[in-house]
Motif scaffolding. Structure first.
Motif, PDB file in Angstrom:
ATOM      1  N   ILE A   4      42.274 -21.696  -8.184  1.00 34.02           N
ATOM      2  CA  ILE A   4      41.081 -22.292  -8.651  1.00 34.02           C
ATOM      3  C   ILE A   4      40.507 -23.174  -7.163  1.00 34.02           C
ATOM      4  O   ILE A   4      41.314 -23.706  -6.770  1.00 34.02           O
ATOM      5  N   SER A   5      39.371 -22.798  -7.001  1.00 37.91           N
ATOM      6  CA  SER A   5      38.848 -23.396  -5.830  1.00 37.91           C
ATOM      7  C   SER A   5      37.956 -24.722  -6.098  1.00 37.91           C
ATOM      8  O   SER A   5      38.036 -25.162  -7.428  1.00 37.91           O
ATOM      9  N   GLU A   6      37.613 -25.459  -5.146  1.00 38.55           N
ATOM     10  CA  GLU A   6      36.948 -26.686  -5.359  1.00 38.55           C
ATOM     11  C   GLU A   6      35.638 -26.293  -6.136  1.00 38.55           C
ATOM     12  O   GLU A   6      35.066 -27.395  -6.845  1.00 38.55           O
ATOM     13  N   LEU A   7      35.120 -25.274  -5.991  1.00 39.14           N
ATOM     14  CA  LEU A   7      34.054 -24.948  -6.864  1.00 39.14           C
ATOM     15  C   LEU A   7      34.184 -24.964  -8.257  1.00 39.14           C
ATOM     16  O   LEU A   7      33.292 -25.628  -9.003  1.00 39.14           O
ATOM     17  N   GLN A   8      35.087 -24.893  -8.786  1.00 40.19           N
ATOM     18  CA  GLN A   8      35.855 -24.869 -10.299  1.00 40.19           C
ATOM     19  C   GLN A   8      35.385 -26.109 -10.514  1.00 40.19           C
ATOM     20  O   GLN A   8      34.529 -26.438 -12.060  1.00 40.19           O
ATOM     21  N   GLU A   9      35.501 -27.420 -10.148  1.00 42.08           N
ATOM     22  CA  GLU A   9      35.303 -28.759 -10.461  1.00 42.08           C
ATOM     23  C   GLU A   9      33.667 -28.933 -10.579  1.00 42.08           C
ATOM     24  O   GLU A   9      33.256 -29.499 -11.708  1.00 42.08           O
ATOM     25  N   ILE A  10      33.087 -28.247  -9.697  1.00 39.54           N
ATOM     26  CA  ILE A  10      31.556 -28.565  -9.745  1.00 39.54           C
ATOM     27  C   ILE A  10      31.064 -27.928 -10.933  1.00 39.54           C
ATOM     28  O   ILE A  10      30.212 -28.073 -11.577  1.00 39.54           O
ATOM     29  N   LEU A  11      31.642 -26.494 -11.195  1.00 44.66           N
ATOM     30  CA  LEU A  11      30.991 -25.812 -12.180  1.00 44.66           C
ATOM     31  C   LEU A  11      31.551 -26.438 -13.652  1.00 44.66           C
ATOM     32  O   LEU A  11      30.630 -26.434 -14.608  1.00 44.66           O
ATOM     33  N   GLU A  12      32.572 -27.119 -13.784  1.00 48.01           N
ATOM     34  CA  GLU A  12      32.875 -27.582 -15.046  1.00 48.01           C
ATOM     35  C   GLU A  12      32.011 -28.850 -15.414  1.00 48.01           C
ATOM     36  O   GLU A  12      31.623 -29.148 -16.419  1.00 48.01           O
ATOM     37  N   LYS A  13      31.569 -29.537 -14.248  1.00 44.64           N
ATOM     38  CA  LYS A  13      30.597 -30.746 -14.314  1.00 44.64           C
ATOM     39  C   LYS A  13      29.272 -30.069 -14.760  1.00 44.64           C
ATOM     40  O   LYS A  13      28.820 -30.930 -15.549  1.00 44.64           O
ATOM     41  N   ALA A  15      28.422 -27.409 -16.518  1.00 45.60           N
ATOM     42  CA  ALA A  15      28.765 -26.873 -17.815  1.00 45.60           C
ATOM     43  C   ALA A  15      28.958 -28.286 -18.747  1.00 45.60           C
ATOM     44  O   ALA A  15      28.105 -28.243 -19.709  1.00 45.60           O
ATOM     45  N   ASP A  16      29.556 -29.241 -18.420  1.00 42.54           N
ATOM     46  CA  ASP A  16      29.290 -30.401 -19.343  1.00 42.54           C
ATOM     47  C   ASP A  16      27.993 -31.027 -19.425  1.00 42.54           C
ATOM     48  O   ASP A  16      27.414 -31.353 -20.444  1.00 42.54           O
ATOM     49  N   GLN A  17      27.190 -31.254 -18.209  1.00 44.06           N
ATOM     50  CA  GLN A  17      25.726 -31.681 -18.128  1.00 44.06           C
ATOM     51  C   GLN A  17      25.228 -30.528 -19.141  1.00 44.06           C
ATOM     52  O   GLN A  17      24.162 -31.097 -19.797  1.00 44.06           O
ATOM     53  N   HIS A  18      25.337 -29.203 -18.934  1.00 43.82           N
ATOM     54  CA  HIS A  18      24.397 -28.440 -19.618  1.00 43.82           C
ATOM     55  C   HIS A  18      24.730 -28.645 -21.157  1.00 43.82           C
ATOM     56  O   HIS A  18      23.866 -28.373 -22.057  1.00 43.82           O
ATOM     57  N   SER A  19      25.936 -28.827 -21.568  1.00 46.91           N
ATOM     58  CA  SER A  19      26.242 -28.979 -22.989  1.00 46.91           C
ATOM     59  C   SER A  19      25.484 -30.174 -23.528  1.00 46.91           C
ATOM     60  O   SER A  19      25.187 -30.103 -24.512  1.00 46.91           O
ATOM     61  N   ILE A  20      25.708 -31.223 -22.735  1.00 46.29           N
ATOM     62  CA  ILE A  20      24.771 -32.578 -23.237  1.00 46.29           C
ATOM     63  C   ILE A  20      23.207 -32.126 -23.270  1.00 46.29           C
ATOM     64  O   ILE A  20      22.862 -32.378 -24.544  1.00 46.29           O
ATOM     65  N   ARG A  21      22.656 -31.568 -22.213  1.00 43.94           N
ATOM     66  CA  ARG A  21      21.373 -31.366 -22.179  1.00 43.94           C
ATOM     67  C   ARG A  21      21.102 -30.225 -23.448  1.00 43.94           C
ATOM     68  O   ARG A  21      19.984 -30.457 -24.268  1.00 43.94           O
ATOM     69  N   ASP A  22      21.766 -29.195 -23.661  1.00 41.59           N
ATOM     70  CA  ASP A  22      21.459 -28.414 -24.751  1.00 41.59           C
ATOM     71  C   ASP A  22      21.400 -28.998 -26.167  1.00 41.59           C
ATOM     72  O   ASP A  22      20.717 -28.695 -27.099  1.00 41.59           O
ATOM     73  N   ARG A  23      22.695 -29.981 -26.175  1.00 42.02           N
ATOM     74  CA  ARG A  23      22.613 -30.516 -27.575  1.00 42.02           C
ATOM     75  C   ARG A  23      21.388 -31.549 -27.814  1.00 42.02           C
ATOM     76  O   ARG A  23      20.850 -31.585 -28.932  1.00 42.02           O
TER      77      ARG A  23
END
Length: 86
Positions: A4-13, A15-23
């Motif tokens: 896993i690269s540093e990009l993984q953390e960015i993508l996880e953040k 995804a979390d933001q998108h989950s909140i936005r979608d909800r």
């Protein structure tokens, strides 16, 4: 082995933001527009074709595009075949 690269953390953040936005979008009645240009640093409330003239928004791909589709076009063709039962 998966590394896993540093990009993984960015993508996880993201995804979390998108989950909140979608909800929130499902629960609110005054929904603001959201456009995929945000993935490329554009304002998500403005359609990307209004920000950059090289962008084109289409609902159904042209015949020319479908003859040589890129990844999204290939997925669109696959969905259409599935709907027709091919």
């Amino acid at each position: 082995r998966l590394e896993i690269s540093e990009l993984q953390e960015i993508l996880e953040k993201r995804a979390d933001q998108h989950s909140i936005r979608d909800r929130e979008r499902r629960l609110k009645s005054d929904i603001k527009p959201y456009h995929n240009g945000a993935l490329f640093g554009m304002d998500p409330t403005i359609p990307p074709d209004e920000v950059d003239e090289s962008w084109r928004v289409t609902v159904i791909p042209s015949k020319e595009y479908l003859e040589k589709p890129r990844l999204a076009g290939s997925a669109w063709l696959h969905t259409e075949r599935r709907k027709r039962g091919e």
